[in-house]
Design an enzyme around this catalytic site. Structure first.
Site, PDB file in Angstrom:
ATOM      1  CB  SER A 114      -0.900   0.013   1.250  1.00 20.37           C
ATOM      2  OG  SER A 114      -0.130   0.017   2.427  1.00 20.37           O
ATOM      3  CB  CYS A 115       4.474   1.824  -0.503  1.00 20.53           C
ATOM      4  SG  CYS A 115       4.828   1.092  -2.109  1.00 20.53           S
TER       5      CYS A 115
END
Length: 279
Positions: A114-115
């Protein structure tokens, strides 16, 4: 120090009848990891193996590669206003000469799916950071029937899960199906970090020829941790993510999903799984 389990009052309803009884719950507490005295990350974990969790996390981040990289791992006193030790803050002091990476509280770009970065950037970051790039050359082979038996062996060894039903597990096996280590935690990523950290502390990295089995799905983060520890085979009882498959193909790691009973899906590295040929 925090306990692995805690007791809580619960109203239990069975067949429409209510009763009050104590219930055993898995403990969940925050752990702050500091590097050379500076805050680095906070994770919610099940207390226990905190030093292994901290150094395993740093292996996954590409900070550590050998036990000689660490001077000391300690709990930090004075974590509260009254100066008491909560045993929820661990400090890792690097050995002299070990470079301190520029890691912020947002963590490295390859840490989580989810970066917000593209998949290519994440894959490039893992390839650049790993200390053990020889996974593709690892010639370990595991019979399919041995692999299929591992989930039952993992489940049978989950002592805390039997009491709480609320823990993920990670197990490290040989290609012959021998259980080398098992860790349980409320976070599947923590369970894997504890496995890697304990191997790091014992001087056993890279984990050549090993099989890592996780009780849930195989996310990019878990595949990244396996690659960073030099693990050639990652298996999960549930589904992998698309980026986890991409990383397995990129690194030469074998990735197995939906490992349930005699069934499995092999997403990468099928040459390491010895299959029985159908006439």
């Amino acid at each position: 120090m925090g306990r692995v389990t805690e007791r809580r009052r619960v109203v239990r309803i069975r067949n429409g009848k209510a009763g009050v009884r104590p219930d055993t719950l898995v403990a969940e507490e925050p752990l702050e990891i500091r590097l050379n005295g500076k805050p680095l990350a906070i994770t919610m974990r099940t207390p226990g193996d905190d030093f292994a969790l901290a150094v395993g996390f740093l292996v996954s981040e590409g900070v550590l590669g050998a036990a000689s990289d660490v001077q000391a791992v300690t709990y930090c006193e004075g974590a509260t206003e009254d100066g008491s030790n909560t045993y929820n803050v661990v400090s890792v002091q690097l050995a002299a000469g070990v470079p301190v990476p520029d890691i912020t509280l947002e963590r490295n770009v390859y840490t989580t799916s989810s970066c917000g970065l593209c998949g290519k950037a994440s894959l490039d970051a893992v390839r650049t950071a790993t200390r053990f790039p020889g996974i593709a050359a690892d010639r370990v082979r595991i019979p399919a029937e041995v692999l299929c038996a591992l989930p039952d062996r993992l489940r049978a060894a989950q002592k805390v899960f039997d009491r709480t039903g609320g823990l993920h597990a990670a197990g490290l096996f040989t290609a012959q199906g021998e259980l080398l280590d098992l860790r349980e935690d409320v976070g599947r990523h923590n369970a894997v970090d504890k496995i890697i950290g304990r191997a790091f502390q014992a001087g056993r990295l890279p984990l050549t020829g090993a099989v890592l089995l996780v009780s849930g799905r195989a996310s990019f983060e878990l595949a990244q941790k396996a690659v960073m520890a030099g693990i050639p085979v990652l298996a999960a009882v549930s589904a992998p993510s698309s980026l986890a498959v991409d990383l397995a193909l990129e690194s030469g790691m074998t990735l197995v999903g939906f490992l349930r009973g005699p069934d499995m899906n092999i997403y990468a590295g099928e040459e390491r799984i010895a299959l029985q040929r159908v006439p």
